[in-house]
Scaffold this active site. Structure first.
Site, PDB file in Angstrom:
ATOM      1  N   CYS A 105       0.889  -1.076   0.295  1.00  0.00           N
ATOM      2  CA  CYS A 105       0.436   0.022  -0.349  1.00  0.00           C
ATOM      3  C   CYS A 105       0.903   0.812  -0.108  1.00  0.00           C
ATOM      4  O   CYS A 105       1.549   1.140   0.622  1.00  0.00           O
ATOM      5  CB  CYS A 105      -0.841  -0.320   1.155  1.00  0.00           C
ATOM      6  SG  CYS A 105      -2.545   1.714   1.329  1.00  0.00           S
ATOM      7  N   ARG A 129       2.948   4.693   5.795  1.00  0.00           N
ATOM      8  CA  ARG A 129       3.556   4.124   7.210  1.00  0.00           C
ATOM      9  C   ARG A 129       3.462   2.794   7.207  1.00  0.00           C
ATOM     10  O   ARG A 129       3.746   1.865   8.148  1.00  0.00           O
ATOM     11  CB  ARG A 129       1.917   4.276   8.665  1.00  0.00           C
ATOM     12  CG  ARG A 129       1.997   5.708   9.388  1.00  0.00           C
ATOM     13  CD  ARG A 129       0.552   5.238   9.687  1.00  0.00           C
ATOM     14  NE  ARG A 129      -0.517   4.963   8.090  1.00  0.00           N
ATOM     15  CZ  ARG A 129      -2.205   4.983   9.342  1.00  0.00           C
ATOM     16  NH1 ARG A 129      -2.009   5.128  10.306  1.00  0.00           N
ATOM     17  NH2 ARG A 129      -3.051   4.305   8.201  1.00  0.00           N
ATOM     18  N   CYS A 146      -6.113  -0.406   7.199  1.00  0.00           N
ATOM     19  CA  CYS A 146      -6.069   0.426   5.794  1.00  0.00           C
ATOM     20  C   CYS A 146      -7.091   1.590   5.331  1.00  0.00           C
ATOM     21  O   CYS A 146      -8.230   1.352   5.026  1.00  0.00           O
ATOM     22  CB  CYS A 146      -6.081  -0.802   4.522  1.00  0.00           C
ATOM     23  SG  CYS A 146      -5.350   0.457   2.421  1.00  0.00           S
TER      24      CYS A 146
HETATM   25 CO    CO Z   1      -2.927   1.370   2.896  1.00  0.00          CO
END
Ligand code: CO
Length: 217
Positions: free
Chosen positions: A42, A46, A101
């Site tokens: 992703c 982070r 997410c």
């Molecule tokens: Co994400």
């Protein structure tokens, strides 16, 4: 004019730190890259690929997008996949999602967020596929995290179904596809037991991983 001077200073310090440990580091790397791993993760700030698996520059080839999706018509992702397999000869492809997410959460609420809605449509499709199970989870955080896990399993299957991976397996190239999920709260990776090493393994491993997910709730 703002030139983000702090970032350049960080960069000089970083490069200097590496050269102090290994004076030839950049010289060696500039000649070639031979990563063994392709990371599909992703875009979330982070979840930095290299850092969380402790690998140096040159050791992992990276593709990131919102919610770590592998879409069959996404030329960007497919090009990365093809280059990684045909030219870099990576041995492992890691699809790594993460809990909490934002992309997955965005797909779960029905608010409009603009263009990105079209991208997140793919996650809504996965939700629909598993709606019977997901709707039973009343805690929204747990429901989101379950969808984060199911999304990884679906994307592993998508990687395996690409002509690129299928062709590579057919010619005997050794490639394992893995599905992991990362915890923002503890910095730890979890293996979703969906490691596929050959075309004929996919359906059984996919089925088992999904069943495990659905039973676990
Ligand atoms: Co994400």
């Amino acid at each position: 004019m703002k030139v983000l001077s702090q970032l350049f200073e960080n960069n000089r310090n970083w490069a200097q730190g590496i050269v102090e440990k290994d004076p030839d580091f950049f010289k060696k790397l500039s000649n070639q890259q031979t990563p063994e791993y392709l990371w599909i993760g992703c875009s979330d700030s982070r979840v930095p690929a290299n850092e969380i698996i402790g690998l140096a520059p040159g050791e992992v080839f990276v593709h990131r997008n919102i919610a770590n999706l592998v879409i069959h018509t996404d030329m960007n992702c497919l090009s990365v996949l093809q280059y990684a397999i045909d030219f870099l000869k990576v041995k492992h492809i890691i699809v790594c999602g993460h809990y909490d997410c934002g992309g997955v959460k965005g797909a779960m609420d029905n608010s409009s967020q603009g263009l990105v809605d079209n991208w997140l449509r793919h996650i809504r499709d996965i939700y629909s596929k598993y709606a019977v199970t997901l709707d039973q989870i009343s805690d929204m955080k747990r429901r989101t995290n379950k969808l984060c896990e199911l999304n990884v399993i679906e994307q592993v299957a998508n990687v395996c179904h690409t002509t690129i991976v299928q062709e590579a397996w057919k010619r005997g190239q050794e490639i394992s596809v893995h599905g992991w999920v990362y915890g923002l709260e503890n910095g730890l990776l979890r293996d979703l037991h969906v490691c596929v090493r050959a075309a004929d393994e996919l359906s059984a491993i996919y089925r088992m991983a999904v069943d495990e997910e659905l039973e676990e709730k």
